[in-house]
Design a protein around this motif. Structure first.
Motif, short mmCIF file in Angstrom:
data_model
loop_
_atom_site.label_atom_id
_atom_site.label_comp_id
_atom_site.label_asym_id
_atom_site.label_seq_id
_atom_site.Cartn_x
_atom_site.Cartn_y
_atom_site.Cartn_z
N ASP A 77 17.81 -12.59 9.06
CA ASP A 77 19.05 -12.85 9.81
C ASP A 77 20.14 -11.84 9.47
N GLY A 78 19.72 -10.58 9.29
CA GLY A 78 20.69 -9.52 9.03
C GLY A 78 21.24 -9.47 7.62
N VAL A 79 20.70 -10.29 6.74
CA VAL A 79 21.20 -10.35 5.35
C VAL A 79 20.08 -9.93 4.39
N VAL A 80 20.41 -9.07 3.43
CA VAL A 80 19.44 -8.66 2.42
C VAL A 80 19.20 -9.81 1.45
N LYS A 81 17.97 -10.32 1.45
CA LYS A 81 17.63 -11.44 0.57
C LYS A 81 17.10 -10.97 -0.78
N ILE A 82 16.27 -9.93 -0.76
CA ILE A 82 15.67 -9.42 -1.99
C ILE A 82 15.65 -7.90 -1.92
N ASP A 83 15.99 -7.26 -3.02
CA ASP A 83 15.95 -5.80 -3.13
C ASP A 83 15.21 -5.50 -4.42
N GLY A 84 13.93 -5.07 -4.30
CA GLY A 84 13.16 -4.88 -5.52
C GLY A 84 11.84 -4.18 -5.29
N SER A 85 10.86 -4.51 -6.10
CA SER A 85 9.56 -3.86 -6.03
C SER A 85 8.79 -4.35 -4.81
N PRO A 86 7.88 -3.53 -4.26
CA PRO A 86 7.07 -3.97 -3.11
C PRO A 86 6.30 -5.26 -3.38
N GLU A 87 5.76 -5.41 -4.58
CA GLU A 87 4.98 -6.59 -4.91
C GLU A 87 5.85 -7.85 -4.89
N ASP A 88 7.03 -7.78 -5.49
CA ASP A 88 7.93 -8.94 -5.53
C ASP A 88 8.40 -9.31 -4.12
N VAL A 89 8.76 -8.31 -3.33
CA VAL A 89 9.25 -8.58 -1.98
C VAL A 89 8.13 -9.13 -1.11
N ALA A 90 6.93 -8.56 -1.20
CA ALA A 90 5.79 -9.03 -0.41
C ALA A 90 5.43 -10.46 -0.78
N ASN A 91 5.41 -10.77 -2.08
CA ASN A 91 5.10 -12.12 -2.52
C ASN A 91 6.14 -13.12 -2.01
N SER A 92 7.40 -12.75 -2.08
CA SER A 92 8.47 -13.65 -1.64
C SER A 92 8.40 -13.89 -0.14
N TYR A 93 8.13 -12.84 0.62
CA TYR A 93 8.01 -12.97 2.08
C TYR A 93 6.85 -13.90 2.44
N SER A 94 5.69 -13.67 1.80
CA SER A 94 4.51 -14.48 2.09
C SER A 94 4.74 -15.94 1.69
N LEU A 95 5.37 -16.14 0.53
CA LEU A 95 5.63 -17.49 0.05
C LEU A 95 6.59 -18.22 0.98
N GLU A 96 7.64 -17.52 1.43
CA GLU A 96 8.62 -18.12 2.32
C GLU A 96 7.97 -18.57 3.63
N ASN A 97 7.11 -17.72 4.19
CA ASN A 97 6.44 -18.07 5.44
C ASN A 97 5.40 -19.16 5.24
N ALA A 98 4.74 -19.15 4.08
CA ALA A 98 3.76 -20.20 3.79
C ALA A 98 4.44 -21.56 3.69
N GLU A 99 5.61 -21.60 3.03
CA GLU A 99 6.35 -22.86 2.89
C GLU A 99 6.83 -23.36 4.24
N LYS A 154 0.81 -1.23 0.00
CA LYS A 154 0.00 0.00 0.00
C LYS A 154 0.84 1.27 0.00
N TYR A 155 1.94 1.27 0.77
CA TYR A 155 2.65 2.52 1.00
C TYR A 155 4.03 2.61 0.35
N CYS A 156 4.64 1.50 0.04
CA CYS A 156 6.06 1.54 -0.34
C CYS A 156 6.27 1.69 -1.85
N ASN A 157 7.32 2.43 -2.21
CA ASN A 157 7.76 2.52 -3.60
C ASN A 157 8.87 1.53 -3.90
N HIS A 158 9.56 1.09 -2.86
CA HIS A 158 10.67 0.16 -2.99
C HIS A 158 10.73 -0.66 -1.71
N ALA A 159 11.19 -1.90 -1.78
CA ALA A 159 11.20 -2.76 -0.60
C ALA A 159 12.44 -3.64 -0.56
N ILE A 160 12.81 -4.01 0.66
CA ILE A 160 13.95 -4.91 0.88
C ILE A 160 13.52 -5.98 1.88
#
Length: 235
Positions: free
Chosen positions: A143-165, A133-139
């Protein structure tokens, strides 16, 4: 992003009410917080009206803070953080507080500031709805390591997918332990891990039954981003 360099006044909003003194008035606490944020009395004079109006506490600023309700204190703290005229605003989880009307006002503020290229807002959150809703860019940081640096949609999808798995893996382990009649449960996803609402979700489920009993498979789909659940059953 690594290619961006932002210089300006930093306003951190990590915990509600940090630096408030209950024995001081609301007015005095505004100036105290302003001093802690690095603003001069003259700068706070210019911000004071906006802060109080946003908090809707015009009639209470000369009362001691200990006489404020918890909701009034939260609104004042939030208003100081977002109305202080800093260039960089750091928010840890908190985006809207108070009653529904005040939350709507906060949402309107963040929708407006999202379009203001002179301001930088750093939002730390586990809410993928707020990321979208609010972000133009997301990371995505784990564990202190940047896993993804990209669009809010891509980062949100990856986070949700990782937790779902992770949740799915734990559910299968728990099911193997609890069920004495089902063995070798296998679930295979026959479609892409990311699908749209128009796509079909296809699964292959196999298991062994140790007793002569009727069995069925029940599937729960959990939309982490929108906190919605759908349940299906197949014999």
């Amino acid at each position: 992003r690594s290619s961006d360099l932002v210089n300006g006044t930093l306003v951190p909003f990590i915990e509600l009410g940090v630096g408030f003194n209950p024995e001081l008035t609301g007015r005095e606490n505004v100036y105290l917080n302003g001093a802690l944020l690095g603003f001069s009395n003259k700068e706070m004079d210019e911000m004071f009206g906006d802060i109080v109006r946003f908090a809707e506490l015009e009639d209470f600023m000369d009362q001691k803070l200990k006489n404020f309700s918890s909701g009034m204190q939260v609104r004042l703290a939030f208003s100081i953080a977002i109305k202080a005229q800093g260039d960089i605003l750091v928010l840890d989880e908190v985006l809207a507080v108070g009653d529904e009307a005040f939350q709507n006002k906060c949402n309107q503020f963040f929708n407006k500031i999202k379009k203001d290229k002179s301001k930088t807002v750093v939002l730390v959150t586990h809410s993928m709805e707020n990321v979208r809703k609010y972000c133009n860019h997301a990371i995505l940081i784990r564990d202190g390591v940047v896993k993804i640096d990209g669009s809010p949609e891509d980062v949100a999808n990856s986070y949700s997918l990782e937790n779902a798995e992770r949740s799915s893996s734990n559910d299968r382990k728990n099911q193997d332990i609890k069920n004495n009649f089902i063995r070798d449960l296998q679930i295979k996803l026959n479609t892409s891990k990311k699908i749209s609402q128009q796509d079909q979700l296809k699964l292959t489920i196999s298991y062994k039954v140790t007793e002569d009993i009727d069995t069925f498979a029940a599937i729960t789909l959990w939309d982490i981003a929108r906190s919605q659940t759908q349940i299906g059953r197949a014999s």
